[in-house]
Design an enzyme around this catalytic site. Structure first.
Site, PDB file in Angstrom:
ATOM      1  N   ARG A   5     -11.304  10.141  -2.120  1.00  0.00           N
ATOM      2  CA  ARG A   5     -10.200  10.343  -3.069  1.00  0.00           C
ATOM      3  C   ARG A   5     -10.646  11.240  -4.220  1.00  0.00           C
ATOM      4  NH1 ARG A   5      -7.277   5.018  -5.206  1.00  0.00           N
ATOM      5  NH2 ARG A   5      -9.121   4.916  -6.526  1.00  0.00           N
ATOM      6  N   LYS A  22      -6.454  10.941  -9.202  1.00  0.00           N
ATOM      7  CA  LYS A  22      -6.937  10.110 -10.323  1.00  0.00           C
ATOM      8  C   LYS A  22      -7.488  11.045 -11.400  1.00  0.00           C
ATOM      9  CE  LYS A  22      -8.933   5.513 -10.610  1.00  0.00           C
ATOM     10  NZ  LYS A  22      -7.799   4.924 -11.321  1.00  0.00           N
ATOM     11  N   GLU A  64       4.958   2.991  -9.438  1.00  0.00           N
ATOM     12  CA  GLU A  64       3.814   2.107  -9.651  1.00  0.00           C
ATOM     13  C   GLU A  64       3.727   1.775 -11.128  1.00  0.00           C
ATOM     14  OE1 GLU A  64      -0.055   3.851  -8.947  1.00  0.00           O
ATOM     15  OE2 GLU A  64       0.668   5.863  -9.341  1.00  0.00           O
TER      16      GLU A  64
HETATM   17  N1  PLP Z   1      -2.503   3.318  -9.384  1.00  0.00           N
HETATM   18  C1  PLP Z   1      -3.091   3.786 -10.489  1.00  0.00           C
HETATM   19  C2  PLP Z   1      -2.301   4.682 -11.374  1.00  0.00           C
HETATM   20  C3  PLP Z   1      -4.421   3.439 -10.777  1.00  0.00           C
HETATM   21  O1  PLP Z   1      -5.018   3.883 -11.875  1.00  0.00           O
HETATM   22  C4  PLP Z   1      -5.104   2.570  -9.903  1.00  0.00           C
HETATM   23  C5  PLP Z   1      -6.505   2.222 -10.147  1.00  0.00           C
HETATM   24  O2  PLP Z   1      -7.405   2.774  -9.628  1.00  0.00           O
HETATM   25  C6  PLP Z   1      -4.444   2.110  -8.755  1.00  0.00           C
HETATM   26  C7  PLP Z   1      -3.137   2.499  -8.534  1.00  0.00           C
HETATM   27  C8  PLP Z   1      -5.144   1.229  -7.794  1.00  0.00           C
HETATM   28  O3  PLP Z   1      -6.015   1.945  -6.982  1.00  0.00           O
HETATM   29  P1  PLP Z   1      -7.287   1.280  -6.346  1.00  0.00           P
HETATM   30  O4  PLP Z   1      -6.816   0.106  -5.576  1.00  0.00           O
HETATM   31  O5  PLP Z   1      -7.857   2.321  -5.471  1.00  0.00           O
HETATM   32  O6  PLP Z   1      -8.177   0.887  -7.480  1.00  0.00           O
HETATM   33  C1  COI Z   2      -8.935   0.834 -11.584  1.00  0.00           C
HETATM   34  O1  COI Z   2      -8.287  -0.115 -11.151  1.00  0.00           O
HETATM   35  O2  COI Z   2     -10.086   1.068 -11.227  1.00  0.00           O
HETATM   36  C2  COI Z   2      -8.382   1.766 -12.533  1.00  0.00           C
HETATM   37  O3  COI Z   2      -8.905   2.823 -12.683  1.00  0.00           O
HETATM   38  C3  COI Z   2      -7.212   1.398 -13.311  1.00  0.00           C
HETATM   39  C4  COI Z   2      -7.425   1.465 -14.767  1.00  0.00           C
HETATM   40  C5  COI Z   2      -6.132   1.079 -15.345  1.00  0.00           C
HETATM   41  C6  COI Z   2      -8.535   0.591 -15.264  1.00  0.00           C
END
Ligand code: PLP
Ligand code: COI
Length: 341
Positions: A82, A184, A220
């Site tokens: 990612r 991200k 989201e």
């Molecule tokens: N959506 C956003 C905007 C995020 O910042 C995060 C955190 O990483 C997620 C979703 C969840 O992603 P993940 O499950 O890969 O941490």
């Molecule tokens: C995560 O879940 O790792 C994120 O980056 C989300 C952030 C809001 C802490």
């Protein structure tokens, strides 16, 4: 190895400085070998690309202590890939995926004393990130970059741990069609700051963003994807090209289908349908699965039948199974856990 003397059960989601961090520099078209260093501070030019035009991307992942005392990370290969997607979208050089994983492993190993003990409820949060560091004044990508990884022990993302939260439908948009919502990048979070401060000032824990083109579909929150449970126990998650493809959400959909035998659907979810769901949760590395009890939209309230006291039964099962896999007492699918030591 002796653990640090921290109050593991009571740490929140904040920054606690740990001993070592990994740094690699990109200059003259290539990455250097990288190394662990002690200094948590970064000195850069006043005109650095990251400071002027926000050229920065990051990842979020965790290290866990398993029941039998190992330290593991969860699906780091997906964070590595990612970050490649994020870097490409912001015209940054790719940090090779195998080097990303090696940097994470080295940083966690070097900070093993900060990995919270099994059963404490805390974990070691890992933050890989990369930014443009040389002076840039015309709007263009930097030529030099720094890739870093630091770690910090964390507790639950939402105060109150796993109690249901109340969220509001945001009047602000998070991501535009054809924009950067699916990567991200720090810029997505900068533009959510006013929205989250506003939500908190109005007494809400988080924002639900709708799609900015039609404002009819659920996207989201600022830091997590949505999962809904239908009254007949199907798991539904929004499909959208402008949300971050959460690794937790992808893992939970697999767990729902293959461990719990539930039907799963990834599809567009209209806000008008939300009132018909039985349970709702926010999923992400930081959020794990945080149950949502109530959604407020300008005075209109949707209260999920699961209530405000505890997680609904299906979200609870998903939570128990995922954390069981991460903590090593439920067998993980092939390749999901990377043992660090
Ligand atoms: N959506 C956003 C905007 C995020 O910042 C995060 C955190 O990483 C997620 C979703 C969840 O992603 P993940 O499950 O890969 O941490
Ligand atoms: C995560 O879940 O790792 C994120 O980056 C989300 C952030 C809001 C802490």
């Amino acid at each position: 190895m002796e653990k640090k003397n921290l109050d593991w059960e009571n740490i929140g989601f904040g920054y606690i400085q740990t001993d070592k961090r990994y740094v690699s520099n990109f200059k003259d078209g290539k990455w250097d070998d990288g190394a662990l260093i002690d200094d948590p501070n970064i000195v850069m030019n006043e005109c650095a690309g990251v400071l002027q035009y926000a050229q920065t991307v990051f990842e979020g992942m965790k290290a866990y202590t398993t029941e039998d005392g190992h330290i593991v990370t969860f699906r780091p290969d997906l964070n590595a890939s990612r970050m490649v997607d994020s870097a490409k979208r912001l015209e940054m050089p790719v940090f090779p995926e195998e080097r990303f994983i090696d940097a994470v492993v080295q940083t966690v190993k070097a900070n093993a004393a900060y990995v919270p003990p099994y059963g404490s409820g805390a974990t070691l949060y890992i933050r890989p990130y990369m930014f443009g560091i040389n002076p840039v004044i015309g709007v263009k990508p930097a030529d030099e970059y720094q890739f870093r990884v630091f770690t910090t022990p964390v507790g639950p993302y939402f105060k109150g741990g796993v109690k249901p939260i109340t969220i509001c439908v945001s009047d602000f948009d998070r991501a535009a069609p054809h924009g950067t919502g699916h990567i991200k990048a720090g810029l997505n979070y900068a533009m959510s700051l006013h929205a989250i401060v506003t939500a908190h000032a109005n007494g809400f824990d988080e924002n639900m963003y709708l799609d900015s083109a039609t404002r009819t579909k659920v996207e989201e929150t600022g830091g997590a994807n949505f999962l809904f449970v239908t009254k007949d126990n199907k798991i539904v998650t929004p499909h959208s090209s402008t949300i971050l493809p959460s690794i937790t959400r992808r893992s939970l959909m697999y767990v729902a289908e293959h461990y719990l035998g539930l039907e799963v659907e990834e599809r567009e979810v209209y806000f008008d349908e939300v009132k018909d769901f039985a349970e709702c949760g926010l999923c992400g590395t930081a959020a794990v699965i945080s149950p949502v009890g109530k959604v407020v939209n300008h005075g209109g309230e949707i209260c999920f039948p699961s209530g405000m006291e505890k997680m609904g039964p299906t979200i609870q099962k998903l939570y128990d199974t995922l954390t069981g896999i991460q903590m090593g007492h439920i067998e993980a699918p092939e390749g999901w856990l990377r043992v660090i030591e």
